[in-house]
Scaffold this motif. Structure first.
Motif, PDB file in Angstrom:
ATOM      1  N   PRO A 100       2.726   2.694   9.455  1.00 24.75           N
ATOM      2  CA  PRO A 100       3.726   3.459   8.698  1.00 24.75           C
ATOM      3  C   PRO A 100       4.717   2.527   8.023  1.00 24.75           C
ATOM      4  O   PRO A 100       4.966   1.410   8.479  1.00 24.75           O
ATOM      5  N   VAL A 101       5.311   2.991   6.934  1.00 30.89           N
ATOM      6  CA  VAL A 101       6.160   2.123   6.134  1.00 30.89           C
ATOM      7  C   VAL A 101       7.364   1.620   6.929  1.00 30.89           C
ATOM      8  O   VAL A 101       7.814   0.482   6.753  1.00 30.89           O
ATOM      9  N   GLU A 102       7.897   2.457   7.844  1.00 36.54           N
ATOM     10  CA  GLU A 102       9.051   2.013   8.629  1.00 36.54           C
ATOM     11  C   GLU A 102       8.690   0.849   9.545  1.00 36.54           C
ATOM     12  O   GLU A 102       9.432  -0.131   9.660  1.00 36.54           O
ATOM     13  N   LEU A 103       7.544   0.944  10.214  1.00 39.76           N
ATOM     14  CA  LEU A 103       7.103  -0.141  11.092  1.00 39.76           C
ATOM     15  C   LEU A 103       6.808  -1.395  10.265  1.00 39.76           C
ATOM     16  O   LEU A 103       7.187  -2.505  10.658  1.00 39.76           O
ATOM     17  N   ALA A 104       6.140  -1.226   9.140  1.00 38.14           N
ATOM     18  CA  ALA A 104       5.837  -2.381   8.285  1.00 38.14           C
ATOM     19  C   ALA A 104       7.122  -3.080   7.852  1.00 38.14           C
ATOM     20  O   ALA A 104       7.194  -4.316   7.829  1.00 38.14           O
ATOM     21  N   ALA A 105       8.152  -2.295   7.532  1.00 33.93           N
ATOM     22  CA  ALA A 105       9.421  -2.890   7.113  1.00 33.93           C
ATOM     23  C   ALA A 105      10.080  -3.652   8.260  1.00 33.93           C
ATOM     24  O   ALA A 105      10.530  -4.790   8.101  1.00 33.93           O
ATOM     25  N   MET A 106      10.135  -3.027   9.438  1.00 34.35           N
ATOM     26  CA  MET A 106      10.795  -3.671  10.572  1.00 34.35           C
ATOM     27  C   MET A 106      10.055  -4.920  11.022  1.00 34.35           C
ATOM     28  O   MET A 106      10.659  -5.861  11.546  1.00 34.35           O
ATOM     29  N   ASP A 107       8.760  -4.954  10.824  1.00 39.06           N
ATOM     30  CA  ASP A 107       7.973  -6.112  11.240  1.00 39.06           C
ATOM     31  C   ASP A 107       7.948  -7.198  10.171  1.00 39.06           C
ATOM     32  O   ASP A 107       7.454  -8.296  10.422  1.00 39.06           O
ATOM     33  N   THR A 108       8.486  -6.900   8.991  1.00 42.21           N
ATOM     34  CA  THR A 108       8.404  -7.849   7.875  1.00 42.21           C
ATOM     35  C   THR A 108       9.751  -8.392   7.444  1.00 42.21           C
ATOM     36  O   THR A 108       9.894  -9.585   7.179  1.00 42.21           O
ATOM     37  N   VAL A 109      10.758  -7.535   7.359  1.00 41.05           N
ATOM     38  CA  VAL A 109      12.026  -7.897   6.727  1.00 41.05           C
ATOM     39  C   VAL A 109      12.640  -9.146   7.352  1.00 41.05           C
ATOM     40  O   VAL A 109      13.109 -10.045   6.649  1.00 41.05           O
ATOM     41  N   HIS A 110      12.632  -9.234   8.677  1.00 38.22           N
ATOM     42  CA  HIS A 110      13.298 -10.373   9.321  1.00 38.22           C
ATOM     43  C   HIS A 110      12.547 -11.682   9.102  1.00 38.22           C
ATOM     44  O   HIS A 110      13.091 -12.757   9.369  1.00 38.22           O
ATOM     45  N   ARG A 111      11.329 -11.618   8.606  1.00 38.01           N
ATOM     46  CA  ARG A 111      10.545 -12.827   8.340  1.00 38.01           C
ATOM     47  C   ARG A 111      10.720 -13.328   6.896  1.00 38.01           C
ATOM     48  O   ARG A 111      10.259 -14.424   6.566  1.00 38.01           O
ATOM     49  N   LEU A 128       0.822  -1.205   0.000  1.00 37.82           N
ATOM     50  CA  LEU A 128       0.000   0.000   0.000  1.00 37.82           C
ATOM     51  C   LEU A 128       0.858   1.258   0.000  1.00 37.82           C
ATOM     52  O   LEU A 128       0.463   2.295  -0.537  1.00 37.82           O
ATOM     53  N   HIS A 129       2.047   1.158   0.589  1.00 36.75           N
ATOM     54  CA  HIS A 129       2.982   2.286   0.574  1.00 36.75           C
ATOM     55  C   HIS A 129       3.774   2.355  -0.730  1.00 36.75           C
ATOM     56  O   HIS A 129       4.633   3.238  -0.880  1.00 36.75           O
ATOM     57  N   GLY A 130       3.515   1.440  -1.650  1.00 35.61           N
ATOM     58  CA  GLY A 130       4.177   1.488  -2.944  1.00 35.61           C
ATOM     59  C   GLY A 130       5.495   0.749  -3.019  1.00 35.61           C
ATOM     60  O   GLY A 130       6.231   0.905  -3.994  1.00 35.61           O
ATOM     61  N   VAL A 131       5.810  -0.074  -2.025  1.00 35.11           N
ATOM     62  CA  VAL A 131       7.051  -0.848  -2.041  1.00 35.11           C
ATOM     63  C   VAL A 131       6.829  -2.108  -2.880  1.00 35.11           C
ATOM     64  O   VAL A 131       5.891  -2.867  -2.623  1.00 35.11           O
ATOM     65  N   SER A 132       7.679  -2.326  -3.866  1.00 30.71           N
ATOM     66  CA  SER A 132       7.565  -3.515  -4.712  1.00 30.71           C
ATOM     67  C   SER A 132       8.167  -4.717  -3.991  1.00 30.71           C
ATOM     68  O   SER A 132       9.301  -4.657  -3.511  1.00 30.71           O
ATOM     69  N   LEU A 133       7.407  -5.803  -3.921  1.00 31.55           N
ATOM     70  CA  LEU A 133       7.859  -7.022  -3.269  1.00 31.55           C
ATOM     71  C   LEU A 133       8.436  -7.980  -4.300  1.00 31.55           C
ATOM     72  O   LEU A 133       8.023  -7.991  -5.457  1.00 31.55           O
ATOM     73  N   LEU A 134       9.368  -8.805  -3.855  1.00 30.11           N
ATOM     74  CA  LEU A 134       9.978  -9.771  -4.766  1.00 30.11           C
ATOM     75  C   LEU A 134       8.972 -10.817  -5.219  1.00 30.11           C
ATOM     76  O   LEU A 134       8.967 -11.229  -6.375  1.00 30.11           O
ATOM     77  N   HIS A 135       8.105 -11.251  -4.307  1.00 30.31           N
ATOM     78  CA  HIS A 135       7.094 -12.250  -4.632  1.00 30.31           C
ATOM     79  C   HIS A 135       5.713 -11.682  -4.294  1.00 30.31           C
ATOM     80  O   HIS A 135       5.554 -10.997  -3.272  1.00 30.31           O
ATOM     81  N   ARG A 141      11.754   4.386  -3.386  1.00 29.33           N
ATOM     82  CA  ARG A 141      10.714   3.857  -4.266  1.00 29.33           C
ATOM     83  C   ARG A 141       9.526   3.384  -3.441  1.00 29.33           C
ATOM     84  O   ARG A 141       9.278   2.189  -3.255  1.00 29.33           O
ATOM     85  N   HIS A 142       8.824   4.378  -2.879  1.00 28.80           N
ATOM     86  CA  HIS A 142       7.593   4.132  -2.134  1.00 28.80           C
ATOM     87  C   HIS A 142       6.767   5.403  -2.221  1.00 28.80           C
ATOM     88  O   HIS A 142       7.177   6.391  -2.844  1.00 28.80           O
ATOM     89  N   ARG A 143       5.593   5.384  -1.625  1.00 23.90           N
ATOM     90  CA  ARG A 143       4.646   6.480  -1.844  1.00 23.90           C
ATOM     91  C   ARG A 143       5.181   7.830  -1.374  1.00 23.90           C
ATOM     92  O   ARG A 143       4.911   8.854  -1.986  1.00 23.90           O
ATOM     93  N   ALA A 144       5.941   7.838  -0.268  1.00 22.73           N
ATOM     94  CA  ALA A 144       6.469   9.105   0.230  1.00 22.73           C
ATOM     95  C   ALA A 144       7.558   9.649  -0.690  1.00 22.73           C
ATOM     96  O   ALA A 144       7.792  10.854  -0.749  1.00 22.73           O
ATOM     97  N   GLY A 145       8.250   8.746  -1.409  1.00 23.09           N
ATOM     98  CA  GLY A 145       9.233   9.175  -2.391  1.00 23.09           C
ATOM     99  C   GLY A 145      10.515   9.714  -1.809  1.00 23.09           C
ATOM    100  O   GLY A 145      11.291  10.365  -2.500  1.00 23.09           O
ATOM    101  N   THR A 146      10.785   9.473  -0.539  1.00 25.29           N
ATOM    102  CA  THR A 146      12.016   9.938   0.086  1.00 25.29           C
ATOM    103  C   THR A 146      12.819   8.749   0.574  1.00 25.29           C
ATOM    104  O   THR A 146      12.272   7.708   0.942  1.00 25.29           O
TER     105      THR A 146
END
Length: 375
Positions: A195-206, A82-89, A223-228
């Motif tokens: 928020p995208v930072e929390l989503a990343a921290m809760d996902t990446v290690h999995r 939803l934040h515009g981050v492209s996933l590998l799968h 490369r996400h919705r905030a663009g920064t």
């Protein structure tokens, strides 16, 4: 250039409507094979679902979830998308938060097709070019997977959100617009998301390492919705949500390997495999000046004079959106490669299929003389 095909929209049942928008009328259209039930009370035309790329279907299901239950909080891979981050799968689920541990787990939605006949469904799966898709596979819904809130925000699994932390967590939530989709449009819809930072921290290690690197490459490259660009301090501010030392180490390893210059998940996966196979790390987004102007190559090894190009499918699949046929896109790619070769570089090419068989990538790079790392 052909006029763009109008996008479908999600239809929401209105219990107070006695006509075509009533739950009964829409459900009858599902049984007749005219609509699909994406979530309870939310429907979509079959062709819009079938024509949608696999990686967009979870977002369609998330939009239907938000229309059905506006209080839903989206997390993990769904929040990243939803934040515009492209996933590998592509995602296998719509990921949401729930307050009760008893409500966690997978929730299989009702069949999208109701009581529609197999013959009618097969007709819906016939494409304009004459191809007929497997209805059972093409009309498979995306289930929901519910998770408790991160450990930091609860005292015990059975007690839901811890009161003092609840305010901090809810204050961090954001309402994001549904990203632009190829076949579906829901104007004005906003989804409550971590928020995208929390989503990343809760996902990446999995995730496995290539998928984790892909997420962090995208965040570091903006490369996400905030663009920064998200820097390490922004992510580590949410480090308290990591559940264990192992999770922290996995996240730190992926961060150290990540590089915002990788332009897409395929390039991220390529970098991981190049490292795993023992080759020298390439330069990224190598600028080359040709008679036709400047261009950038995905990878470059200066000593052997080799550039690497990862060929995803998107430029061919979406060529018509830019007024070009796929054939014209292929010709442009050949002209680009000829320009690179005239500069004295050899060109190594690979695609998604190559990445699924790393020995093929190894053979391609070895043939081109890409050097190995010195031990």
């Amino acid at each position: 250039m052909p006029s763009p095909r109008p996008k479908a929209t999600l239809l929401v049942a209105r219990p107070d409507d006695g006509g075509s928008a009533s739950p009964y009328a829409l459900s009858a259209r599902v049984d007749g094979g005219e609509l699909l039930r994406i979530r309870p009370g939310v429907y979509l035309e079959p062709h819009a679902w079938i024509r949608s790329p696999p990686w967009e279907r979870p977002l369609i299901a998330a939009a239907a979830q938000a229309l059905s239950r506006p209080e839903t909080i989206f997390c993990r891979e769904t929040a990243l998308s939803l934040h515009g981050v492209s996933l590998l799968h592509p995602e296998d689920f719509v990921h949401i938060r729930v307050s009760s541990n008893a409500s966690t787990g997978r929730r299989a939605p009702r069949a999208m097709t109701g009581r529609a006949s197999a013959q009618r469904l097969q007709q819906q799966c016939r494409l304009p070019d004459g191809t007929t898709l497997n209805a059972q596979r093409a009309l498979r819904n995306v289930p929901t997977r519910a998770f408790q809130f991160p450990q930091r925000y609860r005292v015990a699994l059975k007690k839901g959100l811890e009161p003092s932390a609840s305010r901090d967590y809810r204050a961090a939530l954001v309402d994001v617009e549904l990203p632009e989709l190829q076949e579906v449009s829901v104007p004005g819809l906003r989804l409550r998301t971590e928020p995208v930072e929390l989503a990343a921290m809760d996902t990446v290690h999995r995730l496995n390492f290539p998928a984790a690197v892909s997420v962090l490459d995208g965040l570091r490259g903006g490369r996400h919705r905030a663009g920064t660009e998200l820097v390490e301090v922004g992510l580590l501010a949410w480090g308290e949500t990591l559940p264990s030392r192992r999770a922290r180490l996995r996240t730190e390893r992926a961060w150290e390997f990540s590089d915002g210059r990788s332009a897409n998940p395929g390039e991220s996966w390529s970098r991981v495999l190049i490292d795993d196979l023992g080759f020298e790390p390439p330069d990224l987004q190598v600028k080359l000046i040709t008679p036709d102007g400047a261009l950038y190559s995905d990878f470059g090894w200066e000593t052997p004079g080799v550039v690497g190009e990862f060929d995803g499918n998107q430029k061919y699949l979406r060529a018509e959106q830019y007024g070009m046929s796929p054939q014209q896109t292929v010709l442009n790619e050949k002209r680009r490669e000829d320009g690179i070769r005239r500069l004295g570089y050899d060109v190594a090419r690979w695609n998604w299929q190559t990445l699924q068989n790393p020995r093929q990538l190894e053979a391609i790079l070895r043939e081109k003389g890409v050097p190995r790392r010195r031990l």
